[in-house]
Scaffold this motif. Structure first.
Motif, PDB file in Angstrom:
ATOM      1  N   ASP A 145       0.663  -1.104  -0.098  1.00  0.00           N
ATOM      2  CA  ASP A 145       0.046   0.141   0.100  1.00  0.00           C
ATOM      3  C   ASP A 145       0.938   1.149  -0.018  1.00  0.00           C
ATOM      4  N   ASN A 146       0.313   2.170  -0.507  1.00  0.00           N
ATOM      5  CA  ASN A 146       0.869   3.365  -0.717  1.00  0.00           C
ATOM      6  C   ASN A 146       1.317   4.387   0.533  1.00  0.00           C
ATOM      7  N   LEU A 147       2.126   3.765   1.413  1.00  0.00           N
ATOM      8  CA  LEU A 147       2.249   4.426   2.697  1.00  0.00           C
ATOM      9  C   LEU A 147       3.949   4.470   2.878  1.00  0.00           C
ATOM     10  N   VAL A 184       5.525   0.523  -4.521  1.00  0.00           N
ATOM     11  CA  VAL A 184       4.874  -0.185  -5.638  1.00  0.00           C
ATOM     12  C   VAL A 184       4.253   0.758  -6.896  1.00  0.00           C
ATOM     13  N   ASP A 185       4.168   0.501  -8.033  1.00  0.00           N
ATOM     14  CA  ASP A 185       3.852   1.625  -8.708  1.00  0.00           C
ATOM     15  C   ASP A 185       3.216   0.880 -10.035  1.00  0.00           C
ATOM     16  N   ARG A 186       2.291   1.158 -10.419  1.00  0.00           N
ATOM     17  CA  ARG A 186       1.610   0.613 -11.937  1.00  0.00           C
ATOM     18  C   ARG A 186       0.299   1.370 -11.903  1.00  0.00           C
ATOM     19  N   ILE A 187       0.069   2.332 -12.865  1.00  0.00           N
ATOM     20  CA  ILE A 187      -1.174   2.922 -12.575  1.00  0.00           C
ATOM     21  C   ILE A 187      -2.242   2.046 -13.383  1.00  0.00           C
ATOM     22  N   THR A 188      -3.338   1.670 -12.337  1.00  0.00           N
ATOM     23  CA  THR A 188      -4.474   0.935 -12.760  1.00  0.00           C
ATOM     24  C   THR A 188      -5.738   1.140 -12.592  1.00  0.00           C
ATOM     25  N   ARG A 249      10.238   9.419  -3.227  1.00  0.00           N
ATOM     26  CA  ARG A 249      10.042   9.828  -4.663  1.00  0.00           C
ATOM     27  C   ARG A 249       8.827   9.386  -5.182  1.00  0.00           C
ATOM     28  N   LYS A 250       8.228   8.127  -4.954  1.00  0.00           N
ATOM     29  CA  LYS A 250       7.137   7.558  -5.529  1.00  0.00           C
ATOM     30  C   LYS A 250       5.809   8.421  -4.930  1.00  0.00           C
ATOM     31  N   LEU A 251       5.792   8.326  -3.648  1.00  0.00           N
ATOM     32  CA  LEU A 251       4.619   9.018  -2.857  1.00  0.00           C
ATOM     33  C   LEU A 251       4.736  10.615  -3.042  1.00  0.00           C
ATOM     34  N   LEU A 253       6.089  12.490  -5.721  1.00  0.00           N
ATOM     35  CA  LEU A 253       6.138  12.773  -7.097  1.00  0.00           C
ATOM     36  C   LEU A 253       4.987  12.347  -7.839  1.00  0.00           C
ATOM     37  N   LEU A 254       4.788  11.058  -7.582  1.00  0.00           N
ATOM     38  CA  LEU A 254       3.710  10.386  -8.482  1.00  0.00           C
ATOM     39  C   LEU A 254       2.243  10.774  -7.534  1.00  0.00           C
ATOM     40  N   ASN A 255       2.352  10.201  -6.430  1.00  0.00           N
ATOM     41  CA  ASN A 255       0.861  10.213  -5.698  1.00  0.00           C
ATOM     42  C   ASN A 255       0.568  11.665  -5.493  1.00  0.00           C
ATOM     43  N   GLY A 256       1.573  12.378  -4.741  1.00  0.00           N
ATOM     44  CA  GLY A 256       1.442  13.697  -4.460  1.00  0.00           C
ATOM     45  C   GLY A 256       0.803  14.521  -5.790  1.00  0.00           C
ATOM     46  N   ALA A 257       1.302  14.534  -6.953  1.00  0.00           N
ATOM     47  CA  ALA A 257       0.807  14.950  -8.098  1.00  0.00           C
ATOM     48  C   ALA A 257      -0.622  14.561  -8.480  1.00  0.00           C
ATOM     49  N   HIS A 258      -0.996  13.127  -8.415  1.00  0.00           N
ATOM     50  CA  HIS A 258      -2.140  12.753  -8.505  1.00  0.00           C
ATOM     51  C   HIS A 258      -3.135  13.294  -7.753  1.00  0.00           C
ATOM     52  N   SER A 259      -2.775  13.491  -6.259  1.00  0.00           N
ATOM     53  CA  SER A 259      -3.905  14.289  -5.435  1.00  0.00           C
ATOM     54  C   SER A 259      -4.053  15.658  -5.789  1.00  0.00           C
ATOM     55  N   ALA A 321      -8.419   5.953 -19.076  1.00  0.00           N
ATOM     56  CA  ALA A 321      -8.957   6.935 -18.406  1.00  0.00           C
ATOM     57  C   ALA A 321      -9.161   6.719 -16.886  1.00  0.00           C
ATOM     58  N   HIS A 322      -8.094   7.369 -16.240  1.00  0.00           N
ATOM     59  CA  HIS A 322      -7.771   7.248 -14.794  1.00  0.00           C
ATOM     60  C   HIS A 322      -8.824   8.507 -14.235  1.00  0.00           C
ATOM     61  N   HIS A 323      -9.944   7.924 -13.383  1.00  0.00           N
ATOM     62  CA  HIS A 323     -10.699   8.730 -12.948  1.00  0.00           C
ATOM     63  C   HIS A 323     -10.358   9.374 -11.610  1.00  0.00           C
ATOM     64  N   GLN A 326     -11.514   8.410  -8.189  1.00  0.00           N
ATOM     65  CA  GLN A 326     -11.088   7.314  -7.585  1.00  0.00           C
ATOM     66  C   GLN A 326      -9.702   7.548  -6.832  1.00  0.00           C
ATOM     67  N   ILE A 327      -8.907   8.556  -7.321  1.00  0.00           N
ATOM     68  CA  ILE A 327      -7.753   9.040  -6.548  1.00  0.00           C
ATOM     69  C   ILE A 327      -8.184   9.867  -5.570  1.00  0.00           C
ATOM     70  N   GLY A 328      -9.155  10.702  -5.552  1.00  0.00           N
ATOM     71  CA  GLY A 328      -9.725  11.630  -4.635  1.00  0.00           C
ATOM     72  C   GLY A 328     -10.190  10.802  -3.370  1.00  0.00           C
ATOM     73  N   THR A 333      -6.026  10.422   5.034  1.00  0.00           N
ATOM     74  CA  THR A 333      -5.241   9.466   4.924  1.00  0.00           C
ATOM     75  C   THR A 333      -3.902   9.926   4.154  1.00  0.00           C
ATOM     76  N   LYS A 334      -4.356  10.060   2.618  1.00  0.00           N
ATOM     77  CA  LYS A 334      -3.440   9.959   1.524  1.00  0.00           C
ATOM     78  C   LYS A 334      -2.665  11.484   1.785  1.00  0.00           C
ATOM     79  N   LEU A 335      -3.187  12.541   2.125  1.00  0.00           N
ATOM     80  CA  LEU A 335      -2.513  13.849   2.191  1.00  0.00           C
ATOM     81  C   LEU A 335      -1.408  13.945   3.248  1.00  0.00           C
ATOM     82  N   MET A 337       0.630  11.516   3.840  1.00  0.00           N
ATOM     83  CA  MET A 337       1.804  10.802   3.154  1.00  0.00           C
ATOM     84  C   MET A 337       2.321  11.884   2.090  1.00  0.00           C
ATOM     85  N   ARG A 338       1.513  12.475   1.422  1.00  0.00           N
ATOM     86  CA  ARG A 338       1.848  12.987   0.227  1.00  0.00           C
ATOM     87  C   ARG A 338       2.055  14.510   0.240  1.00  0.00           C
ATOM     88  N   ALA A 339       1.418  15.248   1.098  1.00  0.00           N
ATOM     89  CA  ALA A 339       1.682  16.867   1.363  1.00  0.00           C
ATOM     90  C   ALA A 339       2.479  17.107   2.403  1.00  0.00           C
TER      91      ALA A 339
END
Ligand code: CS2
Length: 428
Positions: A145-147, A184-188, A249-251, A253-259, A321-323, A326-328, A333-335, A337-339
């Motif tokens: 999990d993305n933690l 872990v990383d793979r956009i799904t 790097r992953k959490l 750059l990728l997940n932060g930008a996603h949020s 089509a990554h909605h 779903q990321i929101g 919890t996510k922020l 880790m990400r912000a």
């Protein structure tokens, strides 16, 4: 599609049977050189549906690798048993088997904070108790999990649940269970009806549970596997001593930008990552955050410029089509880790950290614009609706960080940035 195959024996138990598990750990296991020795029994999380659908087709499913220009298809056979997560009896039986060597988890970030009850980790503790009783020996638990520091987070959460149950069990877990950290990383995205139709059309068979994913995949692991593991390195997995720089790097750059794209994008009327990225305001917000985050990701080995260049391409793949909704989900919890780590690091360096603060501002603008979101703290978020202006910003910020929620400068900064997201014109 449903040709008979020789099934590998179950040696991996997975909790959280969803699209990501299938495009990532199941894919890596199939691509390990010794895949014939490693089968997965995968248990669902909240709903049993995925297990029923997969069991119907003998665990087989199609991975659709979708690049910017085309699709390629592959049938994955590493999941040999798909089980309803509420079947704790079967879980205990499999975890207690000496041949089971690895337990992987994709249970969502929020599930690590869930206390006792019927949470996935409570089920895991019951199953580990069965392994102890069976004398089946050490085992590895691998959080996917993305933690940040996810192995250690899993160890703490499992340890607390075990202690509440039985001190001897907690001591056994402490000495016999290896908690492995991974990035872990793979956009799904979640599978849709269209994905089912694409497989029927292109492959000529009916697969009710295909999974669409990007060609990119990455897995970095750190920790011991006392009972063995598949040769995931054959599929590109990397084993490291110090995982923290890769996780960050992953959490960030990728997940932060996603949020940022999710919250700012939804407020500004976009639906997918690719759409939001093509809005200059969202793109600028992402780039400002990347500049800040990159200052705290030192060393050439991380290859930050190349990583960012690849991210722009990955996010811009409009065929996936990554909605954003779903990321929101599970923003609180996510922020955290990400912000927060980037905001804290920037402030410690004497800078305001507007890039990271804008991610939080975008989240506040989003939860203020709708009541239709999922979050473990949704009741607390709704309760702030009675407050006005900066008071509300302070209360929402306090849900992420009680300390920052009390800091008037940060509250004012985040309050000001919300207006920027909501009111600037959309150019798409
Ligand atoms: C996303 C992740 O939903 C989310 O929060 O940021 O699922 C992301 O797509 C994956 O981590 C990519 O590896």
């Amino acid at each position: 599609m449903l040709r008979p195959i020789v099934k590998p024996p179950i040696r991996i138990v997975h909790l959280g049977l969803g699209a990501f598990h299938r495009s990532h750990q199941a894919w890596y296991t199939q691509h390990a050189g010794d895949s014939a020795e490693w089968g997965i029994a995968a248990f669902t999380g909240r709903r049993p549906d995925a297990a029923a659908v997969l069991a119907e087709q003998d665990g087989l499913f199609t991975v659709v690798e979708r690049s910017g220009t085309g699709d390629s298809f592959e049938v994955i056979g590493s999941i040999v048993e798909a089980v309803d997560g509420s079947d704790v009896g079967r879980l205990a039986e499999l975890v207690a088997a000496p041949s089971t060597a690895v337990i992987t988890l994709t249970i969502t970030e929020a599930a690590y904070a869930a206390a006792a009850g019927d949470s996935p980790l409570a089920r895991l503790v019951t199953a580990l108790a069965a392994r102890r009783e069976a004398g089946a020996g050490p085992i590895a638990v691998v959080s996917c999990d993305n933690l940040a520091d996810n192995g250690n987070v899993a160890r703490q959460a499992v340890g607390a649940l075990a202690r509440a149950k039985d001190a001897d069990l907690a001591a056994w877990i402490e000495s016999k269970v290896s908690f492995v950290s991974t990035s872990v990383d793979r956009i799904t995205p979640r599978t849709t009806g269209d994905d089912v139709a694409v497989v029927a059309e292109d492959c000529g068979y009916r697969d009710a549970a295909p999974v669409v994913t990007e060609p990119f995949h990455n897995w970095i692991l750190s920790g011991d596997f006392p009972a063995g593991r598949p040769r995931w390195e054959d599929a590109g997995a990397v084993f490291v001593k110090d995982i923290e720089p890769y996780e960050n790097r992953k959490l960030w750059l990728l997940n932060g930008a996603h949020s940022i794209l999710a919250y700012a994008g939804l407020v500004r009327g976009h639906s997918t990552v690719a759409e939001a990225l093509s809005d200059p305001l969202c793109r600028d917000a992402v780039e400002a955050f990347w500049d800040e985050a990159a200052r705290h990701l030192p060393g050439d080995a991380l290859g930050i410029p190349q990583y960012l260049q690849a991210l722009v391409e990955r996010f811009g793949n409009a065929r996936i089509a990554h909605h954003l909704t779903q990321i929101g989900m599970d923003g609180t919890t996510k922020l955290r880790m990400r912000a927060l780590p980037v905001l804290t690091a920037e402030r410690a360096a004497g800078r305001p950290g507007d890039g990271a603060a804008r991610m939080i501002a975008a989240w506040i603008a989003y939860v203020s614009s709708t009541a239709d979101f999922q979050d473990p703290l949704s009741a607390d978020i709704q309760a702030t609706k009675t407050l006005d202006g900066e008071h509300r910003t302070a209360a929402l910020l306090a849900l992420l960080s009680p300390e920052l929620g009390k800091d008037p400068a940060v509250v004012a900064q985040i309050h000001r940035l919300q207006g920027y997201i909501a009111t600037a014109p959309t150019h798409v």
